[in-house]
Every structure is written in structure tokens, then in C-alpha cells.
Write a protein that holds these residues in place. Structure first.
Motif: not given
Length: 398
Positions: A219-232
Motif C-alpha cells: 500500500k505504501e508503494i502504491a501511495d508513492v506511485a499515485s503521488a507521482f501519477s505513476r501507473e500501478i
């Protein structure tokens, strides 16, 4: 007559011990009968427990001997030229072509090597490196400046040696920076290093985050990706061919029922907020089974996901079955870091660029190895401006 009981030890310690034992047994019975049934434990709480080091997934060996052989040859050539002081920028991948050998596909490559040395001076170290890295590779002279490399008697590389005086050839400078291809870079195995996630997110081009659903920091890494608009996307563990390879927690297996496969997937999907697709982690056995991958495709379809077939086996039917079920589906072109070395990874990135320019689109998969992160950072400085790096979901637009 004297009373014999006066010579016997007191009995009260035995009575006390018996009482203590009774109390202990009663307490233990209460604990056992009041413990919640494991079946009724909230599965989300169970799955979010930290993953122990012993249960971490490991990469399976790519079941593609031809592709593996080509990458070893790539590395041998690059290592030999590096040792000969030939700059990486002077090794040009001038053409690439996808070819088939048996059930496998591989990329035939033409390389132009520009240096102050003539061909004879560079061929010897290349031949030596090929022997070290691949006993099935052979180097054959075609002309004074051209050599052919074969693997299992199949031509894989054409080397063109160009002796230069060190001046810049104006023909090598691109006349235009018009976009000629689109490339997606997917980084698998994310979930155990938040610092790696931050390094990837801070690149000046987008990379797609493929996150293990039951990893320690999913979840924490998903949050990082979302914060930088990176696709998950969800990096779904699947059964490999080898029993020694461990796909890790949350994996699906071919002997599971349809209901169990889909229930496992549904539980995994809930663990990665913001995911829009999935690809397979390992899965060389699972992705060959049409009935099994159909269940994955159907569950992905219900969640509105697209599918990326990582192509860990040449006979994978994951891509075709996903398309058959009406999903948006992709498949991998290049693994960039089979060899964990910066220059080798850079070469695979350039190979992916060339595929994108030739075909219009390409997908490259890497892993959060330190050498891969360094290569991606270096590639920022030298990547081909005619290749746009885009999100995976955007490839359909081109």
C-alpha cells in the motif's frame, strides 16, 4: 505403639500442585474454546501481515533458451568492448528484427562499432568473451569489417566494425526529434523497498509500477506511485514450472478450483489501491494452461483491468486468452536486466527503443535491482529523443 503417619512427609504440597494443575487446565480450555475460528478471521488482516524473508518470491529462470542465449551474447560483446576502452556511445544498434526459432522468438541485431581500432584488434577480445559467456556461440568472419555471431548455429548478431579518427559523423546526429515510437517500461517485484519506489518515481519519464499484492509495503508503494501519477498494476504470482522457484504468497496454481483462483485474485486486488491492470510474476506453468488463465482473465475483466503477459514461457497463452475474453491485453518484448549489470541493462533499453521505432510500440520489463536503477538514471541522459516513454494503458493510443 507409635503413629507411623508422623514419619510420612506432609501431603499439602501435593494437594496444592493438583489445584494449580486444575486451574491451568481450565484456563487453557477457556483460551482454546474462546479463540476465533481461523476460517472467520478477516482475510485482509491476515494478508497484510509482514512477509517474512523466507517467504519472499524469487525470480524463476526464464524458460527461453534462445532469448537467454542472445542476452548472454549481448553481454559478452559489451563487456569485451568495454574492456577494450570502446565507449558505449560508439556501439550503435542500427537494426533489430524479431525472428522465430522453434517455439521461441528472439531479436536479431545489427551492431555498428565505431572506434579507433580496426576489426582485427577487437575481434579477439570479443571471441574470448563469447567463450566465457556462451559455449554455444560462434564468431565467423564475413569480410574485413563484418562478422556474424551464431547461437546453436542460428544467426543472432551482425557486427560491423567502423574505424574512425575520433571526429563526430554529422550523419549520426538526428535531423529531427519527431516521435517515431512509444515505449513502456514496467518495473516488477515492487513491494519490499520504499526507497526503490521513490527512485523510480523521481525519474523524468513514467515507469509502470508492478506491485506484489502481499508484500510488506504494497500500500505504501502504491501511495508513492499515485503521488507521482505513476501507473500501478498488480504483479500477480503464478505457478512456475520448477518446484524450486517460489512464487510467494497469494499465488495461483493450476490445480486450484476456478472458485479458489478467483477468490485469491479478488483478495489480492483489494490490497493494491489504484491498480488498473495486472501482469504475471513467474507463471511459466500457469500461463500455459488455458483454463487457468481464463479464470484470471474473467476476474480481471470484472475489475476493469487490462492484462500484460510477461511471457515467462514461449508457450504462454495468457495474452491470447485475455484477448479472447475481450480484455485489453499486452505482452512483453524485452527483459532489460536478465544480466544484473548497468551496461547490459542500458543495451537492452536501447534494444527496446529500436523495437519501438520499428514496430511503433514496445514493452520492456525490469526489476528494482540497484544496477537497473542506475541504468534507468543513466538512460535519462542518453535515451533516444524519438522514442516517447508512456504509461502502459496509453500504448493503445498509438
Amino acid at each position: 505403639m507409635s503413629d507411623s503417619r508422623q514419619n510420612q512427609p506432609p501431603r499439602w504440597p501435593y494437594y496444592a500442585l493438583a489445584v494449580i494443575c486444575c486451574i491451568t487446565l481450565v484456563a487453557l480450555f477457556c483460551v482454546l474454546t474462546s479463540a476465533p475460528d481461523k476460517k472467520n478471521i478477516e482475510p485482509m488482516a491476515e494478508m497484510r501481515a509482514p512477509v517474512s524473508a523466507a517467504s519472499l518470491p524469487y525470480e524463476e529462470r526464464l524458460d527461453a533458451p534462445m532469448e537467454e542465449g542472445v542476452k548472454r551474447i549481448d553481454y559478452a560483446i559489451l563487456r569485451a568492448l568495454q574492456d577494450a576502452k570502446v565507449s558505449t556511445s560508439d556501439i550503435e544498434l542500427i537494426a533489430i528484427e524479431q525472428q522465430r526459432f522453434g517455439d521461441e522468438t528472439f531479436h536479431f541485431q545489427q551492431l555498428r562499432i565505431n572506434s579507433k581500432y580496426n576489426a582485427d584488434e577487437l575481434v579477439t577480445p570479443i571471441a574470448t568473451a563469447l567463450v566465457q559467456w556462451s559455449d554455444k556461440a560462434n564468431l565467423t568472419k564475413l569480410s574485413g569489417t563484418m562478422y556474424r555471431v551464431t547461437f546453436n548455429d542460428v544467426e543472432t548478431h551482425l557486427l560491423k566494425f567502423n574505424q574512425t579518427d575520433g571526429t563526430v559523423d554529422p550523419n549520426k546526429i538526428p535531423a529531427t526529434l519527431d516521435i517515431g515510437g512509444h515505449l513502456t517500461i514496467v518495473i516488477d517485484d515492487l513491494g519490499e523497498s520504499i526507497s526503490a519506489a521513490h527512485s523510480l518515481a523521481s525519474l523524468d519519464y513514467p515507469v509502470t509500477f508492478a506491485i506484489w499484492p502481499r508484500s510488506s509495503y504494497a500500500k505504501e508503494i502504491a501511495d508513492v506511485a499515485s503521488a507521482f501519477s505513476r501507473e500501478i498494476i498488480i504483479h500477480q504470482p503464478m505457478e512456475p514450472m520448477s518446484a524450486d522457484a517460489k512464487p510467494g504468497p497469494g499465488a495461483v496454481y493450476v490445480d486450484m478450483t476456478s472458485e479458489d483462483i478467483r477468490a485469491t485474485l479478488r483478495a489480492n486486488f483489494k490490497l493494491i489501491p489504484g491498480a488498473v491492470g495486472l501482469n504475471n510474476h513467474m507463471g511459466s506453468k500457469f500461463t500455459q494452461n488455458r483454463e487457468a488463465v481464463r479464470e484470471v482473465a474473467l476476474e480481471a475483466k470484472e475489475s476493469g483491468f487490462f492484462v500484460l503477459d510477461s511471457m515467462t514461457h514461449a508457450k504462454s497463452v495468457f495474452f491470447n486468452e485475455a484477448k479472447r475474453q475481450g480484455l485489453i491485453a499486452f505482452r512483453r518484448n524485452v527483459f532489460i536486466d536478465n544480466v544484473k549489470e548497468v551496461q547490459s541493462t542500458l543495451h537492452q533499453l536501447k534494444k527496446a527503443e529500436r523495437i519501438a521505432l520499428a514496430k511503433g510500440t514496445a514493452i520492456a520489463i525490469g526489476h528494482p535491482y540497484p544496477t537497473t536503477l542506475l541504468a534507468l538514471q543513466e538512460w535519462e541522459k542518453q535515451r533516444n529523443g524519438r522514442v516517447a516513454v508512456v504509461k502502459l494503458s496509453e500504448l493503445l493510443d498509438f
